[in-house]
Scaffold this motif. Structure first.
Motif, PDB file in Angstrom:
ATOM      1  N   TYR A  76       0.806  -1.233   0.000  1.00 55.31           N
ATOM      2  CA  TYR A  76       0.000   0.000   0.000  1.00 55.31           C
ATOM      3  C   TYR A  76       0.835   1.276   0.000  1.00 55.31           C
ATOM      4  CZ  TYR A  76       0.944  -1.400   4.833  1.00 55.31           C
ATOM      5  OH  TYR A  76       1.552  -1.854   5.969  1.00 55.31           O
ATOM      6  N   CYS A  77       2.131   1.173   0.246  1.00 50.19           N
ATOM      7  CA  CYS A  77       2.888   2.387   0.597  1.00 50.19           C
ATOM      8  C   CYS A  77       3.823   2.868  -0.507  1.00 50.19           C
ATOM      9  CB  CYS A  77       3.693   2.100   1.862  1.00 50.19           C
ATOM     10  SG  CYS A  77       4.721   3.485   2.376  1.00 50.19           S
ATOM     11  N   GLN A 114      10.322  10.538  11.946  1.00 50.09           N
ATOM     12  CA  GLN A 114       9.761   9.420  11.179  1.00 50.09           C
ATOM     13  C   GLN A 114      10.593   9.156   9.930  1.00 50.09           C
ATOM     14  OE1 GLN A 114       5.660   9.566   9.233  1.00 50.09           O
ATOM     15  NE2 GLN A 114       5.330   8.143  10.909  1.00 50.09           N
ATOM     16  N   ARG A 166       2.783   1.075  13.957  1.00 51.42           N
ATOM     17  CA  ARG A 166       1.431   0.563  13.715  1.00 51.42           C
ATOM     18  C   ARG A 166       1.478  -0.932  13.426  1.00 51.42           C
ATOM     19  NH1 ARG A 166      -1.730   4.683   9.629  1.00 51.42           N
ATOM     20  NH2 ARG A 166      -1.896   6.480  11.029  1.00 51.42           N
ATOM     21  N   GLU A 168      -0.763  -2.187  11.734  1.00 50.54           N
ATOM     22  CA  GLU A 168      -1.388  -2.084  10.396  1.00 50.54           C
ATOM     23  C   GLU A 168      -2.662  -2.920  10.287  1.00 50.54           C
ATOM     24  OE1 GLU A 168      -0.068   0.328   8.979  1.00 50.54           O
ATOM     25  OE2 GLU A 168       2.091   0.306   9.213  1.00 50.54           O
ATOM     26  N   LEU A 206      -4.519   0.560   9.585  1.00 51.52           N
ATOM     27  CA  LEU A 206      -5.089   1.125   8.367  1.00 51.52           C
ATOM     28  C   LEU A 206      -6.530   0.647   8.270  1.00 51.52           C
ATOM     29  CD1 LEU A 206      -2.135   0.478   5.928  1.00 51.52           C
ATOM     30  CD2 LEU A 206      -3.188   2.707   6.371  1.00 51.52           C
ATOM     31  N   PRO A 236      -7.395   6.015   7.150  1.00 53.57           N
ATOM     32  CA  PRO A 236      -7.912   5.285   5.992  1.00 53.57           C
ATOM     33  C   PRO A 236      -6.796   4.962   5.016  1.00 53.57           C
ATOM     34  CG  PRO A 236      -8.405   7.636   5.804  1.00 53.57           C
ATOM     35  CD  PRO A 236      -7.788   7.436   7.156  1.00 53.57           C
ATOM     36  N   PHE A 237      -6.908   3.812   4.387  1.00 51.73           N
ATOM     37  CA  PHE A 237      -6.015   3.471   3.278  1.00 51.73           C
ATOM     38  C   PHE A 237      -6.332   4.404   2.106  1.00 51.73           C
ATOM     39  CE2 PHE A 237      -6.359   1.206  -0.841  1.00 51.73           C
ATOM     40  CZ  PHE A 237      -5.006   1.137  -1.152  1.00 51.73           C
ATOM     41  N   ILE A 238      -5.286   4.952   1.480  1.00 51.22           N
ATOM     42  CA  ILE A 238      -5.470   5.798   0.292  1.00 51.22           C
ATOM     43  C   ILE A 238      -4.623   5.192  -0.824  1.00 51.22           C
ATOM     44  CG2 ILE A 238      -5.205   8.127  -0.666  1.00 51.22           C
ATOM     45  CD1 ILE A 238      -5.434   9.189   2.240  1.00 51.22           C
ATOM     46  N   LEU A 312       3.676   8.719   1.012  1.00 53.29           N
ATOM     47  CA  LEU A 312       3.073   7.438   1.390  1.00 53.29           C
ATOM     48  C   LEU A 312       1.879   7.163   0.488  1.00 53.29           C
ATOM     49  CD1 LEU A 312       2.863   8.219   5.205  1.00 53.29           C
ATOM     50  CD2 LEU A 312       4.501   6.656   4.186  1.00 53.29           C
ATOM     51  N   TYR A 313       1.108   8.235   0.254  1.00 52.37           N
ATOM     52  CA  TYR A 313      -0.096   8.158  -0.583  1.00 52.37           C
ATOM     53  C   TYR A 313      -0.249   9.509  -1.260  1.00 52.37           C
ATOM     54  CZ  TYR A 313      -1.580  10.100   3.894  1.00 52.37           C
ATOM     55  OH  TYR A 313      -1.642  10.832   5.043  1.00 52.37           O
TER      56      TYR A 313
HETATM   57  N1  5AD Z   1      -2.650   5.087   2.762  1.00 52.10           N
HETATM   58  C1  5AD Z   1      -2.768   5.439   4.063  1.00 52.10           C
HETATM   59  N2  5AD Z   1      -1.800   5.255   4.977  1.00 52.10           N
HETATM   60  C2  5AD Z   1      -0.652   4.680   4.565  1.00 52.10           C
HETATM   61  N3  5AD Z   1       0.466   4.344   5.238  1.00 52.10           N
HETATM   62  C3  5AD Z   1       1.337   3.812   4.364  1.00 52.10           C
HETATM   63  N4  5AD Z   1       0.801   3.788   3.127  1.00 52.10           N
HETATM   64  C4  5AD Z   1      -0.448   4.308   3.229  1.00 52.10           C
HETATM   65  C5  5AD Z   1      -1.506   4.536   2.312  1.00 52.10           C
HETATM   66  N5  5AD Z   1      -1.406   4.206   1.015  1.00 52.10           N
HETATM   67  C6  5AD Z   1       0.611   4.489   6.672  1.00 52.10           C
HETATM   68  C7  5AD Z   1       0.967   3.159   7.351  1.00 52.10           C
HETATM   69  C8  5AD Z   1       2.259   3.464   8.070  1.00 52.10           C
HETATM   70  C9  5AD Z   1       2.226   4.962   8.203  1.00 52.10           C
HETATM   71  C10 5AD Z   1       3.559   5.594   8.367  1.00 52.10           C
HETATM   72  O1  5AD Z   1       1.630   5.377   6.987  1.00 52.10           O
HETATM   73  O2  5AD Z   1      -0.045   2.808   8.289  1.00 52.10           O
HETATM   74  O3  5AD Z   1       2.366   2.831   9.334  1.00 52.10           O
END
Ligand code: 5AD
Ligand code: SF4
Length: 354
Positions: A76-77, A114, A166, A168, A206, A236-238, A312-313
């Motif tokens: 996801y990252c 971080q 996290r 996660e 997430l 939220p996941f993005i 990250l997103y």
């Molecule tokens: N969307 C949202 N949060 C994310 N993280 C990493 N990728 C994404 C994403 N696509 C979050 C993870 C990580 C934090 C640093 O960023 O939960 O622990």
């Protein structure tokens, strides 16, 4: 199915009880996550619990994203190792210190360092940096991923106060699929080591990663409680176009808020940030989160030139604001909802049985 286990009137009264008892069963949590019928009542209850246990202060943290180098490959990252579209950077200790001084001059009681998960700095140089930041009279939070216990110990002895890692997701199969090559049990080992070493421990999850169930989100919340965490970050996941999850639907803002609000009910006195991912999905998302259980905001103080690379997103809220602009904007918004910036370090004060 959960509706059978937990009738509607039951759920309303269980929610009212949870405001006092700070407990809910897994079935009740799933039932709350399934329906939107109680969202208003849930948010109001979380807001009251937040006010009662941690007050109206909003603790501001200065976030320094000191390197985007990462050896992991989380699907996801955007910082994942296989993402070749990202230009990688590492701030020199002097640059990190300058960002920390900015945070201090803004009155932030905590500096959060971080990075991706990698050996960004040799342990002795990292310890030296921690000592120099501590000399500014701030709390230091680290968020640098999984490390051997000895490394966590060295950072702690150098003065680090808190660590964010996290989990996660607590769904092991999903974790295995999303975080290839990583070991869920080792992550839990890290959290226990951090606790043993006397850190304030932050974890979180997430919300909305593809394949995640409401049951597993309920398990995440119960895991936070089991760990007796000091801080919980939920976002939220993005979907990031530069990752294998490009094109997947984003997580839901409301569901993220619900997970956060239930976490506040069960862990009434902990620190809960209104996360940047929430603000990214919804303008004013952070302010809403602060009215639904959150009491912390992390504000970016990283030098402007590097911000876009800590991707990250996509569309990360505030990525183009200077540290001073982010601060001014947030302070004005806090005032508009009757909240005030916290003073001191903003540590977790336990006001419940451990
Ligand atoms: N969307 C949202 N949060 C994310 N993280 C990493 N990728 C994404 C994403 N696509 C979050 C993870 C990580 C934090 C640093 O960023 O939960 O622990
Ligand atoms: Fe690295 Fe953390 Fe991103 Fe995973 S979530 S790729 S460990 S920065």
């Amino acid at each position: 199915m959960n509706a059978q286990k937990c009738s509607k009137t039951d759920l309303a009264s269980r929610l009212a009880e949870a405001e006092v008892t700070h407990s809910l069963t897994r079935d009740e949590i799933v039932a709350l996550l399934e329906t939107d019928a109680y969202d208003g009542a849930l948010y109001a209850a979380a807001d009251r619990v937040r006010a009662r246990y941690v007050g109206d202060a909003v603790h501001l943290r200065g976030l320094i994203e000191f390197s985007n180098i990462c050896k992991c490959n989380c699907l996801y990252c955007g910082l994942r190792r296989d993402n070749r579209r990202l230009s990688r950077y590492r701030l020199e200790p002097e640059q990190v210190l300058a960002c920390a001084e900015t945070a201090r001059s803004f009155g932030y009681g905590t500096v959060v360092l971080q990075s991706g998960e990698a050996n960004i700095l040799p342990v002795d140089r990292m310890c030296d940096l921690i000592r120099r930041i501590k000399a500014l009279d701030v709390a230091v939070t680290l968020s640098m991923g999984e490390k051997p216990r000895e490394v966590y110990q060295a950072y702690r002895e150098a003065g680090a106060d808190r660590y964010l890692l996290r989990i996660e997701t607590t769904d092991r199969a999903l974790y295995r699929a999303m975080d290839p090559g990583m070991d869920w049990d080792n992550r839990v080992r890290c959290l226990h080591d951090l606790r043993d070493l006397g850190y304030e421990v932050g974890t979180g999850c997430l919300v909305g990663i593809p394949g995640q169930s409401l049951e597993s989100l309920a398990d995440d919340i119960l895991f936070f409680r089991e760990l007796n965490a000091d801080m919980i970050g939920i976002g939220p996941f993005i979907a990031n176009p530069d990752t294998p999850l490009a094109g997947s639907p984003n997580g839901s803002f409301e569901l993220s808020c619900k997970v956060m609000a239930i976490t506040r009910l069960l862990l009434p006195d902990i620190n809960i940030p209104a996360t940047t991912a929430m603000e990214t999905l919804l303008p004013e998302g952070r302010i809403l989160a602060l009215q639904r259980g959150a009491n912390v905001v992390m504000l970016n103080v990283t030098e402007m030139g590097y911000r876009q690379s800590y991707a990250l997103y996509p569309g990360k809220a505030g990525a183009t604001d200077t540290p001073a602009e982010s601060r001014a904007r947030l302070l004005a918004k806090l005032q508009s909802i009757g909240r005030r910036p916290g003073s001191g370090y903003g540590s977790h004060q336990r006001r419940r049985e451990a």
